[in-house]
Design an enzyme around this catalytic site. Sequence first.
Site, mmCIF file in Angstrom:
data_model
loop_
_atom_site.group_PDB
_atom_site.id
_atom_site.type_symbol
_atom_site.label_atom_id
_atom_site.label_comp_id
_atom_site.label_asym_id
_atom_site.label_seq_id
_atom_site.Cartn_x
_atom_site.Cartn_y
_atom_site.Cartn_z
ATOM 1 N N PRO A 2 -3.248 -26.640 15.551
ATOM 2 C CA PRO A 2 -2.040 -25.290 16.244
ATOM 3 C C PRO A 2 -2.559 -24.309 16.454
ATOM 4 C CG PRO A 2 -1.320 -26.691 14.075
ATOM 5 C CD PRO A 2 -2.720 -26.875 14.477
ATOM 6 N N GLU A 3 -2.371 -23.485 17.493
ATOM 7 C CA GLU A 3 -2.803 -22.191 18.009
ATOM 8 C C GLU A 3 -1.590 -21.324 17.831
ATOM 9 O OE1 GLU A 3 -6.068 -21.299 18.413
ATOM 10 O OE2 GLU A 3 -7.120 -23.239 18.225
#
Length: 273
Positions: A2-3
């Site tokens: 997840p960014e």
Amino acid sequence: MPELPEVEVTRLGIHPYIEGRRVSGLILRRDGLRWPFPVNLPQLIVGQTILSTGRRGKYLLLHFGHGSLLIHLGMSGNLRIMPPETPAQKHDHVDIVLGEQMLRLTDPRRFGAVLWHDNTNGSLEEHLLLRKLGVEPLSDQFTSDLMFQQTRQRSAAIKQVLLAGDVVVGVGNIYACESLFRAGINPKTAANRISRKRYQALSVVIRQILAEAIKQGGSTLKDFVGADGKTGYFQQSYFVYDRAGEACRVCQGTIRHITQGQRSSFYCVNCQK
Ligand SMILES: [Zn+2]
């Protein structure tokens, strides 16, 4: 992994279900993830109300009157709203029960984190994990002047300066490759050799790319509610990322792959100088 956009979309997805709600129970199925959970976490938050949510870099913040819970999704974590009676699966490690709702943290690879910052320890911004973070890319503090000034002494490649996260936070590998392409900057260029004008272009595209990803993720907000929702990466079409050997979408040249600081970089030699 997840960014920043995925973390922000997670926040937007869970926020309406948790803000203003009192924690009625806390279930911890392990002692910790990447780091141990605070031993007194139940005493700290059960009975207390979540006043608001926030985000700093990739840390999701749940603010209480007396402190804040910091949640990191690590490599593979996700948060979902579901009924409290939902049976736990193998990788469901933390349930924060909020009356007839529950916020569940699932993390197969267990690189995530749940930490507590007490207000008696000073400002949250000064937390060990937050204080060295660069500015937020979507905030007013993120400007080309700031990028220019903070890179005058940095001879490292611009790609690596972006990934270091101490100038601007949340520009992960994909977003770094794509923004350097759109700004026409070769990822190997030394950060202190880049002009103010080129930083102007770079700061604009970084904002654009992250804002686009968050907007695109907006269509997935309903997926944060219910046990069977699917959350994940925002599938986007890239100009250079993961396209080694393919034709550049702008000049038809060949996209190159190099390794910088053990991370893959993709770029077009014609379009990026
Ligand atoms: Zn090209």
